[in-house]
Write a protein that holds these residues in place. Structure first.
Motif, mmCIF file in Angstrom:
data_model
loop_
_atom_site.group_PDB
_atom_site.id
_atom_site.type_symbol
_atom_site.label_atom_id
_atom_site.label_comp_id
_atom_site.label_asym_id
_atom_site.label_seq_id
_atom_site.Cartn_x
_atom_site.Cartn_y
_atom_site.Cartn_z
ATOM 1 N N GLU A 204 -41.386 11.141 -15.715
ATOM 2 C CA GLU A 204 -41.282 11.486 -17.143
ATOM 3 C C GLU A 204 -39.833 11.693 -17.555
ATOM 4 O O GLU A 204 -39.433 11.304 -18.663
ATOM 5 C CB GLU A 204 -42.119 12.733 -17.417
ATOM 6 C CG GLU A 204 -43.619 12.475 -17.290
ATOM 7 C CD GLU A 204 -44.445 13.736 -17.381
ATOM 8 O OE1 GLU A 204 -43.856 14.836 -17.245
ATOM 9 O OE2 GLU A 204 -45.670 13.634 -17.570
ATOM 10 N N PHE A 205 -39.030 12.286 -16.678
ATOM 11 C CA PHE A 205 -37.619 12.506 -16.983
ATOM 12 C C PHE A 205 -36.894 11.174 -17.187
ATOM 13 O O PHE A 205 -36.141 10.999 -18.149
ATOM 14 C CB PHE A 205 -36.955 13.297 -15.857
ATOM 15 C CG PHE A 205 -35.479 13.495 -16.042
ATOM 16 C CD1 PHE A 205 -34.994 14.579 -16.767
ATOM 17 C CD2 PHE A 205 -34.567 12.600 -15.508
ATOM 18 C CE1 PHE A 205 -33.626 14.759 -16.950
ATOM 19 C CE2 PHE A 205 -33.197 12.773 -15.687
ATOM 20 C CZ PHE A 205 -32.735 13.856 -16.407
ATOM 21 N N VAL A 206 -37.114 10.219 -16.280
ATOM 22 C CA VAL A 206 -36.413 8.931 -16.357
ATOM 23 C C VAL A 206 -36.859 8.135 -17.580
ATOM 24 O O VAL A 206 -36.037 7.530 -18.278
ATOM 25 C CB VAL A 206 -36.637 8.120 -15.063
ATOM 26 C CG1 VAL A 206 -36.049 6.725 -15.199
ATOM 27 C CG2 VAL A 206 -36.009 8.833 -13.871
ATOM 28 N N ILE A 207 -38.158 8.127 -17.856
ATOM 29 C CA ILE A 207 -38.662 7.410 -19.034
ATOM 30 C C ILE A 207 -38.024 7.949 -20.308
ATOM 31 O O ILE A 207 -37.561 7.192 -21.167
ATOM 32 C CB ILE A 207 -40.203 7.519 -19.110
ATOM 33 C CG1 ILE A 207 -40.846 6.677 -18.004
ATOM 34 C CG2 ILE A 207 -40.719 7.059 -20.482
ATOM 35 C CD1 ILE A 207 -42.353 6.837 -17.910
ATOM 36 N N LYS A 208 -37.963 9.272 -20.414
ATOM 37 C CA LYS A 208 -37.383 9.899 -21.595
ATOM 38 C C LYS A 208 -35.877 9.648 -21.669
ATOM 39 O O LYS A 208 -35.335 9.314 -22.740
ATOM 40 C CB LYS A 208 -37.669 11.393 -21.586
ATOM 41 C CG LYS A 208 -37.133 12.129 -22.809
ATOM 42 C CD LYS A 208 -37.505 13.612 -22.757
ATOM 43 C CE LYS A 208 -36.964 14.346 -23.983
ATOM 44 N NZ LYS A 208 -37.311 15.796 -23.946
ATOM 45 N N GLY A 231 -47.451 8.370 -10.195
ATOM 46 C CA GLY A 231 -47.756 7.436 -11.270
ATOM 47 C C GLY A 231 -49.029 7.803 -11.996
ATOM 48 O O GLY A 231 -49.089 7.788 -13.234
ATOM 49 N N LEU A 232 -50.047 8.149 -11.228
ATOM 50 C CA LEU A 232 -51.313 8.571 -11.829
ATOM 51 C C LEU A 232 -51.123 9.835 -12.654
ATOM 52 O O LEU A 232 -51.636 9.950 -13.779
ATOM 53 C CB LEU A 232 -52.359 8.804 -10.733
ATOM 54 C CG LEU A 232 -52.855 7.551 -9.995
ATOM 55 C CD1 LEU A 232 -53.689 7.949 -8.781
ATOM 56 C CD2 LEU A 232 -53.679 6.671 -10.925
ATOM 57 N N ASN A 233 -50.391 10.804 -12.115
ATOM 58 C CA ASN A 233 -50.170 12.071 -12.826
ATOM 59 C C ASN A 233 -49.346 11.888 -14.099
ATOM 60 O O ASN A 233 -49.482 12.662 -15.049
ATOM 61 C CB ASN A 233 -49.475 13.070 -11.899
ATOM 62 C CG ASN A 233 -50.379 13.551 -10.781
ATOM 63 O OD1 ASN A 233 -51.601 13.529 -10.909
ATOM 64 N ND2 ASN A 233 -49.804 13.974 -9.671
ATOM 65 N N ALA A 234 -48.500 10.858 -14.108
ATOM 66 C CA ALA A 234 -47.669 10.595 -15.284
ATOM 67 C C ALA A 234 -48.331 9.627 -16.258
ATOM 68 O O ALA A 234 -47.812 9.402 -17.351
ATOM 69 C CB ALA A 234 -46.316 10.032 -14.849
#
Length: 274
Positions: A204-208, A231-234
């Motif tokens: 999530e940090f990298v995507i944002k 991946g599943l959790n995100a």
């Protein structure tokens, strides 16, 4: 049409722009780069995409990782990495502020803590306010004794960079941070809060940070319980490769299923670059 190992249609991979790669067992083994790694990374760049290495291996600093992959021919700088050490440092700052830690880790790991502004000691000190455990391939009995003594005598916050049980090497596997934690629990009864994968935080940090969306992102790794679970959790597409820890049997037996399964990164490249 692209099909994965189980003949599942995987054409959506051609539309992915942010590729989040595990490292050990996924793009290389120790110091040996896998066939197809450079081809896939160059392809991602050629379509205007970005690749970022999200690794649970905390034994090396980002600068050391940059030097390692550059020597393998991979073009990368600090923008291509996000490690469990970085994620752990952010967690500590957010939750505890400027505290003194007792740290178990490599010289490279400790140098990274310095650069991230984390105060720590590697000596037994009853003034420490928390304990941090990492994947330490320089582990000594004295380190084990000191962390066990602190955890036994005091009720301290106890944080570990990652839950990986093993780290792949050329002859098989060696114990990783998760196995160290199990050993320490046997001595103290204490278990750490694990940072890094399978928590969704790193993804999530990298995507944002880079302005992508979950639907055009994909995480690639060789472990079900860390890479694929993160991946599943995100809520992000995940690809499990069979070049590292996971086998077809472990994938079939685990309830946490990757979106796709491929033999290795070479097969992914050969299919999506057609």
């Amino acid at each position: 049409m692209i099909y994965d190992y189980f003949h599942k249609p995987a054409d959506e991979l051609k539309n992915k722009k942010l590729w989040l790669f595990d490292m050990d067992g996924t793009i290389y083994m120790e110091n040996q780069i896998y066939d197809g790694t450079l081809d896939l990374l160059n392809y991602i760049t050629s379509i205007g995409g970005k690749y970022v290495f999200i690794t649970n291996n905390s034994s090396k600093s980002v600068n050391d990782y940059i030097a390692k992959v550059n020597n393998m021919g991979i073009k990368a700088d600090k923008d291509n990495f996000y490690t469990s050490t970085q994620a752990t440092a952010e967690y500590i700052k957010d939750k505890y502020g400027d505290i003194l830690l007792f740290a178990v880790g490599t010289k490279s790991f400790l140098k990274e803590l310095d650069e991230l502004g984390i105060r720590y000691t590697t000596d037994y000190d009853e003034n420490v306010e928390a304990v941090i455990l990492s994947y330490d391939n320089e582990l000594t009995y004295e380190k084990l004794r000191n962390i066990s003594k602190l955890l036994t005598k005091f009720d301290l916050p106890y944080i570990a960079t990652n839950p990986d049980l093993v780290c792949p090497v050329e002859f098989g596997y060696v114990p990783d941070c998760g196995s160290f934690a199990m050993m320490i629990k046997n001595a103290t009864g204490k278990s750490p809060i694990f940072i890094g994968k399978p928590e969704p935080t790193m993804i999530e940090f990298v995507i944002k940070k880079y302005g992508f969306r979950k639907e055009n992102s994909v995480v690639i790794g060789d472990r079900i319980y860390t890479d694929i679970a993160s991946g599943l959790n995100a809520g992000v597409c995940s690809v499990c490769v069979l070049s590292g820890e996971s086998t077809l049997e472990t994938i079939k037996e685990d309830n946490r299923k990757p979106t796709y399964v491929f033999k290795d990164v070479k097969e992914i490249y050969e299919l999506i670059a057609k």
